[in-house]
Write an enzyme that holds these catalytic residues in place. Structure first.
Site, PDB file in Angstrom:
ATOM      1  N   GLU A 183       6.133  17.789 -38.661  1.00  0.00           N
ATOM      2  CA  GLU A 183       5.173  17.775 -37.550  1.00  0.00           C
ATOM      3  C   GLU A 183       4.240  18.985 -37.510  1.00  0.00           C
ATOM      4  OE1 GLU A 183       7.733  17.209 -34.141  1.00  0.00           O
ATOM      5  OE2 GLU A 183       8.154  15.138 -34.701  1.00  0.00           O
ATOM      6  N   GLU A 213      12.386   7.756 -38.459  1.00  0.00           N
ATOM      7  CA  GLU A 213      12.960   7.951 -37.120  1.00  0.00           C
ATOM      8  C   GLU A 213      12.650   6.740 -36.254  1.00  0.00           C
ATOM      9  OE1 GLU A 213      12.057  11.779 -35.364  1.00  0.00           O
ATOM     10  OE2 GLU A 213      11.935  12.752 -37.310  1.00  0.00           O
TER      11      GLU A 213
END
Ligand code: GLA
Length: 389
Positions: A196, A301
């Site tokens: 991220e 995820e």
């Protein structure tokens, strides 16, 4: 004479009738064959079918041993779950993992704050527990994650009460990655190296402490350290909203830069989606774009929130919500299967709804139902839909 003519006429009539009967039969057969061909070609490939013997309901589910990995791993992609170490002591969780997973991810215990909470003190015990369980059950392990701006101890960025220099921070980053990747060498086949780092707004990189001190150099350094520590491990950049057009441009550029230096093997698309989004066209466009880089895609995820807007109020798990969830998951899985050339792994972020992080995020205490198994460890309707192909 009359008798002869009569007999001949009778004979001709018989032959004509037989021919007519034959022609009619051939005609009927042709029509039937034609109709069957049309019906077969019109059959929707993804419609619920009786052409497989997979379970269609709970009763049938308990009559067979096969699970997700048996339906997907050989022809499509690995199937995984992100887990806490406690799961490998829980018989119900263990049963689900063993039946369904060909891959496992540590949900939290491979993050920096668990592995090296204070400088030089490494604690691998929780992560080892998961890795040992995976290996004992012939599952692969995805490592998550070496460098992130959350669940990271503050000592990395400090030096005797002052802000640490870029050199010191990069040195600590290299040491951490070297130690961790070496510890799991040969056991963890793929690493989410950097997590991220791309900005959601107008910037390119998120203005994290990593970035503020090191610029984008920390990303390259992290990948270099991981490659050096285990040249056989597959290295991934992992992010959310990776299908979003503006963000995907920036992710693409980063991947291209890494790929040009042979530092990256794949993109982790997190897959924290919801029952309405992303649209199929958006996902397809992103996959095709990343695909031009010749890298693998892992859905790392996956969970599908029943709340299209993050601020939506609590709902019950009604039949209608259940159907929307099943329809959304089916749509996503149809896309995954038809893009199996890019996608080589799909991991759910959790085992059952009971322990999903989405029960508390972004609204504390709000219940969500984002996974395939309910809190009683039973498969939900969505499970039967996605295996029905
Ligand atoms: C991000 C991280 C994961 C996890 C989830 C929320 O997606 O990559 O490790 O922390 O948030 O649970």
């Amino acid at each position: 004479m009359f008798v002869t003519i009569f007999t001949n006429t009778l004979y001709i009539t018989k032959v004509t009738n037989s021919l007519r009967f034959l022609m009619t039969s051939v005609y009927k057969i042709l029509i039937t064959v034609l109709m069957l061909a049309v019906m077969t070609s019109c059959k929707k490939p993804e419609s619920p079918g009786d052409d497989n013997n997979r379970p269609k309901n709970l009763e049938e589910y308990y009559m067979v041993n096969e699970g997700l990995k048996d339906y997907f791993a050989a022809d499509y992609f690995d199937m995984g779950m992100a887990i806490a170490p406690e799961a490998v002591d829980d018989p119900d969780d263990m049963e689900l993992m063993i039946r369904h997973c060909s891959s496992l991810t540590a949900e939290n215990v491979m993050k920096w704050s668990t592995l090296q909470p204070t400088e030089g003190t490494f604690n691998f015990s929780y992560a080892d527990k998961i890795v040992n369980f995976a290996i004992a059950n012939a599952m692969k392990v995805r490592g998550h994650t070496l460098c992130w701006h959350q669940q990271v101890p503050s000592w990395i960025f400090e030096d005797n009460g002052q802000a640490a220099t870029k050199e010191l921070v990069l040195e600590r980053l290299r040491t951490h990655i070297q130690m961790v990747v070496t510890h799991f060498k040969g056991k963890v086949y793929a690493w989410d190296v950097v997590n991220e780092a791309i900005d959601d707004g107008s910037g390119i990189y998120k203005p994290t402490t990593w970035y503020n001190i090191c610029g984008d150099e920390y990303i390259i350094e992290a990948f270099k350290a991981a490659r050096e520590a285990d040249p056989d491990a597959k290295l991934f950049y992992n992010d959310y909203s990776a299908t979003q057009p503006t963000k995907s441009e920036k992710i693409f550029d980063l991947l291209e830069k890494l790929k040009n230096q042979d530092l990256v093997d794949g993109l982790g698309m997190e897959g924290h989606w919801n029952i309405d989004a992303p649209a199929s066209e958006t996902i397809t466009a992103a996959l095709n774009k990343y695909g031009t880089l010749g890298i693998e895609i892992h859905i790392t995820e996956m969970d599908v929130s029943v709340y299209p807007n993050t601020s939506d109020p609590q709902v019950d798990y009604t039949t209608s919500i259940e159907s929307s969830l099943a329809a959304a998951y089916s749509r996503f899985f149809n896309l995954f299967r038809s893009n199996r050339d890019y996608i080589s792994s799909v991991t759910f972020w959790g085992i059952t709804d009971a322990h999903s992080w989405l029960n508390n995020w972004p609204i504390p205490g709000r219940t969500n139902y984002p996974l395939l198994f309910n809190s009683d460890h039973e498969p939900k309707k969505v499970y039967f839909w996605i295996i029905d192909f």
